[in-house]
Design a protein around this motif. Structure first.
Motif, mmCIF file in Angstrom:
data_model
loop_
_atom_site.group_PDB
_atom_site.id
_atom_site.type_symbol
_atom_site.label_atom_id
_atom_site.label_comp_id
_atom_site.label_asym_id
_atom_site.label_seq_id
_atom_site.Cartn_x
_atom_site.Cartn_y
_atom_site.Cartn_z
ATOM 1 N N LEU A 16 13.909 -6.865 4.152
ATOM 2 C CA LEU A 16 13.362 -5.745 4.907
ATOM 3 C C LEU A 16 13.200 -6.100 6.387
ATOM 4 C CD1 LEU A 16 12.153 -2.921 5.087
ATOM 5 C CD2 LEU A 16 9.949 -3.882 4.361
ATOM 6 N N SER A 17 12.744 -7.317 6.665
ATOM 7 C CA SER A 17 12.564 -7.744 8.055
ATOM 8 C C SER A 17 13.897 -7.793 8.791
ATOM 9 C CB SER A 17 11.897 -9.121 8.102
ATOM 10 O OG SER A 17 10.628 -9.094 7.500
ATOM 11 N N ALA A 41 -0.518 -6.536 6.205
ATOM 12 C CA ALA A 41 -1.754 -5.802 6.440
ATOM 13 C C ALA A 41 -1.730 -4.453 5.742
ATOM 14 C CB ALA A 41 -1.978 -5.627 7.939
ATOM 15 N N ALA A 42 -0.585 -3.778 5.780
ATOM 16 C CA ALA A 42 -0.461 -2.466 5.150
ATOM 17 C C ALA A 42 -0.571 -2.574 3.629
ATOM 18 C CB ALA A 42 0.860 -1.822 5.542
ATOM 19 N N ILE A 43 0.070 -3.582 3.066
ATOM 20 C CA ILE A 43 -0.010 -3.778 1.610
ATOM 21 C C ILE A 43 -1.438 -4.109 1.185
ATOM 22 C CG2 ILE A 43 0.712 -5.310 -0.276
ATOM 23 C CD1 ILE A 43 3.461 -5.460 1.151
ATOM 24 N N ASN A 44 -2.098 -4.973 1.935
ATOM 25 C CA ASN A 44 -3.492 -5.318 1.613
ATOM 26 C C ASN A 44 -4.398 -4.103 1.724
ATOM 27 O OD1 ASN A 44 -2.982 -8.017 1.043
ATOM 28 N ND2 ASN A 44 -3.263 -8.662 3.170
ATOM 29 N N ALA A 45 -4.130 -3.236 2.701
ATOM 30 C CA ALA A 45 -4.927 -2.018 2.846
ATOM 31 C C ALA A 45 -4.736 -1.100 1.645
ATOM 32 C CB ALA A 45 -4.547 -1.297 4.136
ATOM 33 N N MET A 46 -3.502 -1.005 1.147
ATOM 34 C CA MET A 46 -3.260 -0.196 -0.046
ATOM 35 C C MET A 46 -3.999 -0.763 -1.247
ATOM 36 S SD MET A 46 0.718 1.115 0.058
ATOM 37 C CE MET A 46 1.491 -0.451 0.448
ATOM 38 N N LYS A 47 -4.017 -2.075 -1.364
ATOM 39 C CA LYS A 47 -4.695 -2.704 -2.500
ATOM 40 C C LYS A 47 -6.205 -2.483 -2.462
ATOM 41 C CE LYS A 47 -1.233 -6.248 -3.527
ATOM 42 N NZ LYS A 47 -0.935 -7.701 -3.572
ATOM 43 N N GLU A 48 -6.737 -2.250 -1.260
ATOM 44 C CA GLU A 48 -8.166 -1.995 -1.114
ATOM 45 C C GLU A 48 -8.498 -0.510 -1.111
ATOM 46 O OE1 GLU A 48 -10.520 -4.309 -1.210
ATOM 47 O OE2 GLU A 48 -8.877 -5.745 -1.550
ATOM 48 N N ASN A 49 -7.507 0.333 -1.294
ATOM 49 C CA ASN A 49 -7.705 1.780 -1.257
ATOM 50 C C ASN A 49 -8.808 2.196 -2.226
ATOM 51 O OD1 ASN A 49 -7.421 4.506 -0.815
ATOM 52 N ND2 ASN A 49 -5.279 4.621 -1.426
ATOM 53 N N LYS A 102 8.391 -11.579 12.891
ATOM 54 C CA LYS A 102 7.043 -12.042 12.558
ATOM 55 C C LYS A 102 5.999 -10.949 12.697
ATOM 56 C CE LYS A 102 3.656 -15.698 13.364
ATOM 57 N NZ LYS A 102 3.335 -16.934 14.127
ATOM 58 N N PRO A 103 5.936 -10.219 13.830
ATOM 59 C CA PRO A 103 4.942 -9.132 13.916
ATOM 60 C C PRO A 103 5.134 -8.058 12.849
ATOM 61 C CG PRO A 103 5.793 -9.674 16.085
ATOM 62 C CD PRO A 103 6.649 -10.406 15.100
ATOM 63 N N PHE A 104 6.397 -7.790 12.501
ATOM 64 C CA PHE A 104 6.643 -6.777 11.481
ATOM 65 C C PHE A 104 6.145 -7.253 10.122
ATOM 66 C CE2 PHE A 104 9.267 -4.923 8.128
ATOM 67 C CZ PHE A 104 8.967 -3.591 8.328
ATOM 68 N N GLN A 105 6.415 -8.514 9.777
ATOM 69 C CA GLN A 105 5.952 -9.033 8.490
ATOM 70 C C GLN A 105 4.430 -9.048 8.418
ATOM 71 O OE1 GLN A 105 7.905 -12.821 7.787
ATOM 72 N NE2 GLN A 105 9.736 -11.814 7.010
#
Length: 238
Positions: free
Chosen positions: A28-29, A48-56, A40-43
């Motif tokens: 994907l990168s 961060a986005a995946i972790n935010a979904m997991k904390e939804n 690196k910034p994209f990864q």
């Protein structure tokens, strides 16, 4: 009515989860680098986005949470570039297929369940879009059209192992928990289904047991044992 919920990664689709994740991120990168996103910034933003979904907490869909994080990181530019995720899922994502395994028994099992008249659910952690889920289902040799419901970022407001993930499935299906069985390979993500009142079978071919849980607590075993368990479940009176 019976409902059979299948996990995907490590269940219907044999794989080393950690290895797959690395390969997916690299693919994907590389794709996003072509349109101007530094690797690196994209990864870091993706993590961060995946972790935010997991904390939804269930107030928004996972898809909305995902894009909110990336737009915060990259600005309104990402509103335009978001279309490239859909393009990736239909094209270059399939390059990752070579890093996973395959068993013809996945399709055999799904077809057997479908023939029984039970409803079939893909209960894969909904951090992928529906296109990403369906792509991996095809890698596993199963037909997405055989499934009555597929959890994905667009239709889910929780992730595994949160109890809300399983309750949301039950609510959307209108199903009674005792009429449902979850088939999965992760002693953390998949076992919360028991708390939701579902039956559960732990398939051990690609076992994930990060907390060293005693697997004897659950019905468990390989594909043969899983199919025997399913046969008994499908024969039970409602």
């Amino acid at each position: 009515m019976k409902y059979v919920l299948f996990d995907l990664d490590g269940t219907l689709l044999p794989m080393d989860q950690d290895y797959f994740t690395v390969c997916f991120f690299n693919e994907l990168s590389s794709y996003m680098e072509k349109i101007g996103y530094e690797r690196k910034p994209f990864q870091e933003a993706m993590l961060a986005a995946i972790n935010a979904m997991k904390e939804n907490d269930g107030k928004k869909t996972n898809e909305k949470i995902f894009y909110e994080v990336l737009i915060k990181r990259f600005g309104n530019r990402f509103l335009t570039d978001a279309k490239y995720f859909d393009d990736f899922n239909r094209t270059d994502f399939n390059n990752v297929q070579k890093y996973v395994g395959f068993t013809p028994r996945a399709q055999e099992t799904v077809k057997k369940v479908k023939a029984s008249g039970a409803k079939i659910v893909l209960a894969s952690n909904p951090i992928f879009s529906v296109d990403g889920q369906k792509a991996r289902m095809r890698w596993a040799g199963v037909n997405p059209d055989d499934f009555d419901y597929i959890t994905c970022a667009e239709n889910s407001s929780f992730c595994k192992p949160k109890l809300g993930y399983y309750k949301e499935i039950l609510q959307k299906l209108g199903a009674n928990p005792p009429d449902c069985v979850m088939i999965g390979n992760d002693t953390t993500d998949d076992t919360t289904s028991v708390e939701a009142g579902m039956k559960f079978f732990l398939i051990t071919d690609c076992l994930i047991n990060s907390k060293n849980t005693d697997v004897n607590v659950y019905p468990h075993g390989d594909y043969n044992a899983m199919n025997e368990f399913l046969d008994d479940f499908l024969k039970e009176n409602n």
